[in-house]
Each structure stands twice: as C-alpha cells, then as structure tokens.
Design an enzyme around this catalytic site. Structure first.
Site, PDB file in Angstrom:
ATOM      1  N   SER A   1      29.280   8.595  42.504  1.00  0.00           N
ATOM      2  CA  SER A   1      28.954   9.800  42.936  1.00  0.00           C
ATOM      3  C   SER A   1      29.006  10.862  42.375  1.00  0.00           C
ATOM      4  O   SER A   1      29.789  11.036  41.323  1.00  0.00           O
ATOM      5  CB  SER A   1      29.787   9.942  44.354  1.00  0.00           C
ATOM      6  OG  SER A   1      30.773  10.131  44.215  1.00  0.00           O
ATOM      7  N   LYS A   2      28.528  11.935  42.851  1.00  0.00           N
ATOM      8  CA  LYS A   2      28.719  13.345  42.314  1.00  0.00           C
ATOM      9  C   LYS A   2      29.965  13.757  41.953  1.00  0.00           C
ATOM     10  O   LYS A   2      30.365  14.259  41.005  1.00  0.00           O
ATOM     11  CB  LYS A   2      27.840  14.279  43.166  1.00  0.00           C
ATOM     12  CG  LYS A   2      27.890  15.656  42.707  1.00  0.00           C
ATOM     13  CD  LYS A   2      27.074  16.470  43.663  1.00  0.00           C
ATOM     14  CE  LYS A   2      27.934  17.683  44.093  1.00  0.00           C
ATOM     15  NZ  LYS A   2      28.644  18.463  43.061  1.00  0.00           N
ATOM     16  N   ARG A   3      30.852  13.298  43.062  1.00  0.00           N
ATOM     17  CA  ARG A   3      32.404  13.707  42.943  1.00  0.00           C
ATOM     18  C   ARG A   3      33.096  12.957  41.885  1.00  0.00           C
ATOM     19  O   ARG A   3      34.029  13.735  41.231  1.00  0.00           O
ATOM     20  CB  ARG A   3      32.937  13.424  44.424  1.00  0.00           C
ATOM     21  CG  ARG A   3      32.954  14.593  45.310  1.00  0.00           C
ATOM     22  CD  ARG A   3      33.524  14.256  46.684  1.00  0.00           C
ATOM     23  NE  ARG A   3      32.997  13.177  47.241  1.00  0.00           N
ATOM     24  CZ  ARG A   3      31.927  13.138  47.937  1.00  0.00           C
ATOM     25  NH1 ARG A   3      31.234  14.116  48.253  1.00  0.00           N
ATOM     26  NH2 ARG A   3      31.486  12.063  48.568  1.00  0.00           N
TER      27      ARG A   3
END
Ligand code: GLU
Length: 512
Positions: free
Chosen positions: A267-269
């Site tokens: 994910s982006k995180r």
C-alpha cells in the site's frame, strides 16, 4: 482462417495517482500486445464521478510516457478509431444496453432509497444471512420493477424519480470461466448480488461500461489486477446476456503486489513507512496537499523501473535479469506470470537501478550530476565531472548518491572521520606528511602515474611505511580512509589544492 488481431487495453480509473501495481498492469498489456504484433490502448474509466480526482488522468498519461509504455491508441496518445476513449464522453452508448437488458428481463429498475438500502443492509447483517447484499433472496421484497406494477414503474420513470438498473442474477447457476493465469473457475450465482449496472446519475457503473467498451473496442484479452477476479462471473454473465459470448475476451488476472514481508497488499503507507516509492512519479494530493514520492524523482532510470516491474509477477524462465523494453516484449508470456502474490523487494529495486546506472556512459551520468552540483552552486568542467562520475559510479545506486562519494572533489573536508584518525593518525604522521608535502611540491607533471612513481620511489628509498604516509594523505584530502585511487584523486584536485588540504589537516588534526 485468419487469426484475430490481438487487442488489449489498460483501463485505469482516475481516482488518484497510479500505483506501481497499475503501471505493472499497463506494462504487461503493452508487452503482450508487442509480442503478438497487436494493439495496446488506454481507456480512462471515469464513470464514478464521486471518486474523480483532478490531475489523476494527466498523471496516468505522464507516467506511461515517462516509463515508455506507449499505447498505440487511446486518450493522451492520439486517440484512434474507437474514440472517444474516456467513458464520461461515451455516456450515450451505455444507456441503450442497460435498457435492452431490462426489456429482455435480464435486469430491472430499482427505486429503493438510500435509507431503504441501509435498512436492508442492517437487517441482513443482523440476521447473519449468507448473502448480505441486494440479491435474489431479497429482491422480491424491495422496490423495483419486479415487484411494482408496470404503470407505477412507468410513472416513476416518466416523473424523473431516481432509479438504478440492477442485473437479475440467476438464482442457482454455475458460472464457468477460464483465466489464463488462474485456470478454470466456477462460481454459483447464489453467492453473487444484483450489481448495479446503471446509476441514478445517468452513468453506467464500471461493470457495464467496461464490458460494453471491451466489446466495442474489440478487446481480445483482458489483463488486469487480481482485485477484479471477483467481478469475473458477473462480466461473463454480462457477455452472455448481451449476446456477445462468442467474442468474449480471454481473461488474465495478475498477482497482487505484496508488502516486502509478504504480509498483505503493498500500500501507499508501506512506501511511506519503509522509505521507498510506490508511485511512478511524485504526486501531490489535490485535496490534502500530501506528497507521495515517485520512482522518477527518486532517481530511478526508466529502464530500471520497467525491469523492476517486469519481475513483479513474471519471470523469463532463464537466468537473465536485465532486459530492455524490446527484449521484454520478446521474452514476455502470460504462461510465465505467477499465480502467487509478488513480494516487493526494495533492495532488488535498488540493485536494478545500479545495474542501469553503471551501464550509462560517464558523460550521461555527468549530465544528471551536473544539475545536482549546480543546486549546490558548484561548477566544474564537463570533462572533469564525467571522470569523477566514472570513478565512483560503481559505489552508488543513484546519481544523487554520487555527491556522498565524491563531494571531496569539489569541496575540501571540513572535518575528519574520528575513527580514521584514531586508527591511522600517529604521533609521527605530521613529520611524514611534511616530508611528503615537499616531495609532492616537486612532482611535475602532476599526473596520477607520475605522482604514484615519485611518491612510491620516495617512500621506498627512505624505507618509510607505505600506509603510514599514504593513508594520512588520503585522510587530509578526502576526510576519511575511503574513496577511489589516491593518485587519481590527487591529479584531479591539482597540486595546489593537495598541498592546501595537507596543510589544513596538519593544522586541524590534533592528537590528544
Ligand atoms: N477501471 C478499472 C480499474 O480501475 C479497470 C479494471 C479492468 O481492467 O477491467 O482498474
């Protein structure tokens, strides 16, 4: 019989920056089309107006351009015979298919209000029903054209009250589908819901628009992310209901991109947390202003980026690891795409960039490094910059790291590595350096070879310890014991600077 021309598409929704998983989907489509001499097109799927993000479409186009994944048809790339390639500009096309499905009894109008739908959802959840969505189990008690009298349906539509069109899922039927990567799939329609095909805002949902467009754009293979696999039975049914089953494309669902530890979707995180980009280019969120970093700005070459993506889910079946885009197109095959999720390996990503960086000529690297120098207000001749880049490129993964390895060529050290001093700066060092300084002063011409011969000759003749002289010189010039060949460093710095730095070190480095 002539073989059908291969036509594939990348069909992103402009709901944010393109994740690298999306770029990989585009790449595999591109490679597949190239390999088979077919067409690769870009279609923007923007029928979900609620999720529209300004700038996202341009970002997608720009990312594909940077990576060299060039569609030969479609939005941003000169359009083509099936224009427009943006679904919001094709809205008139879809309505007639939605109506056709209703008229044939394969879909129905539904008038339920958001409150009624919410009530249904709660009820189903509380009763722990096996199917908690709007499906054949409940459609008979909802407000739709299957339950309301015909006149009321007509009157509601005529008066402009909001409605959606839902597919009428068969109650108990096995839908069979074949996926090139995942094999044969069977799903019982009892587990599926009556998905909305057409919304009250006059636009189709993704499902209807996607099928209508793939059909009308003569797509032969749908290559997309695994997250769309659950939609496959619905799509297969739509092809059948619309009478297009004989020209239905073949499907290939690509494996998910996983976090480096393999636990869950990348994910982006994860990018923010682990310090690597998950987007092709920098992106600034237009609503929050939040910045997300991209491969381009992080200093990856586009060739490395492509190579990294190619291996996230595919392997050539050989030992070869470095591929140009053309070589990939030759080698690519969906048979070698894995089923299992592809774990993202950031170290490997850097390794790829290193491989491509060292392949560049010193002059090419110098061009990029020159702008980093310019930001620091440093100028030097192109030739000198190129030589320096050539000397340190083996030690770096990115052009920007050259500064860490080569800053001493441009600015004298301000401090000296305390570890190096502790180990290599002895009480006799100042005397040795003063002696060496005299010798250096007289070296003419001041070339690496000559410096080597003269200094070595001097050390041997006077029976000095080689490291005892050379290492402190290095510390004086570089600030530490590391770096490329000392004689080469000396030639590049020039005699005056070498002397200045030795004198500076002698005055600054004091033994306790
Ligand atoms: N618009 C869908 C997406 O955003 C396309 C999925 C497909 O390729 O069918 O990924």
């Amino acid at each position: 019989m002539t073989e059908k021309r291969i036509r594939v598409r990348f069909a992103p929704s402009p709901t944010g920056p393109l994740h690298i998983g999306g770029v990989r989907t585009a790449l595999y489509n591109y490679l597949f089309a190239k390999k088979h001499g077919g067409d690769f097109l870009l279609r923007i799927e923007d029928t979900d107006q609620g999720r529209f993000v300004p700038g996202a479409e341009d970002y997608i186009i720009e990312s594909l351009k940077w990576a060299g994944i060039t569609p030969n048809e479609g939005i941003g790339f000169g359009e083509g015979p099936h224009a427009p390639y943006k679904q919001s500009e094709r809205r008139e096309i879809y309505k007639k298919y939605a109506d056709q499905l209703v008229n044939e009894g394969k879909a129905y109008y539904a008038f339920d209000t958001p409150e009624e739908l919410e009530k249904l959802r709660k009820e189903l959840e509380e009763s722990k029903a096996s199917n908690t969505s709007y499906s054949y189990h409940v459609r008979g008690r909802m407000k739709n054209s299957l339950t309301l009298p015909l006149e009321e349906v007509q009157q509601r539509i005529a008066s402009g009250s909001p409605y959606v069109v839902r597919i009428k899922m068969p109650e108990n039927e096995i839908i069979k589908a074949d996926d090139i990567i995942r094999g044969h799939i069977e799903v019982n329609t009892a587990t599926l819901d009556d998905k909305v095909l057409f919304k009250s805002d006059g636009l189709p949902t993704y499902h209807l628009a996607n099928i209508v467009d793939d059909y009308s754009m003569q797509i032969t293979h749908v290559i997309r992310g695994e997250e769309w696999l659950p939609s496959l039975p619905l799509h297969v049914l739509l092809y059948r209901y619309l009478g297009w089953e004989s020209v239905m494309p073949q499907f290939a669902h690509l494996p998910l991109l996983l976090k480096p530890d393999g636990k869950g979707k990348l994910s982006k995180r994860d990018g923010d947390r682990l310090g690597f980009p998950v987007f092709p280019m920098n992106w600034k969120d237009p609503f929050s202003g939040e910045l997300s970093s991209g491969y381009r700005e992080a200093g990856y070459t586009k060739d490395a980026f492509i190579n990294i993506l190619a291996f996230l889910g595919w392997n050539p079946g050989t030992e070869q690891e470095l591929f140009t885009l053309d070589e990939l197109a030759q080698a690519f095959s969906l048979d070698h795409v894995h089923k299992a999720g592809a774990r993202f390996d950031f170290e490997k990503a850097k390794w790829f960039n290193h491989q491509y960086l060292v392949k560049l000529s010193d002059t090419e690297i110098a061009k990029a490094f020159k702008s980093i120098l310019a930001e620091k207000g440093i100028t030097a001749s192109d030739d000198k910059i190129a030589v320096i880049c050539g000397l340190v490129k083996d030690r770096v993964n990115f052009v920007k790291e050259i500064w860490d390895q080569a800053s001493f060529f441009f600015v004298a050290p301000e401090s000296y590595d305390p570890e190096a001093i502790k180990k290599r700066w002895k009480p006799e060092t100042p005397a040795l350096l003063n002696g060496a300084k005299e010798v250096i002063q007289a070296i003419e011409p001041f070339t690496a070879q000559n410096i080597h011969d003269v200094l070595h000759g001097y050390i041997e003749k006077n029976q000095l310890n080689m490291g005892g002289v050379m290492v402190p010189i290095r510390i004086a010039l570089v600030g530490t014991t590391k770096g490329p060949d000392l004689q080469v460093i000396m030639e590049l710095l020039g005699k005056d600077e070498v002397i200045r730095r030795i004198e500076k070190a002698l005055s600054l480095i004091k033994l306790p």
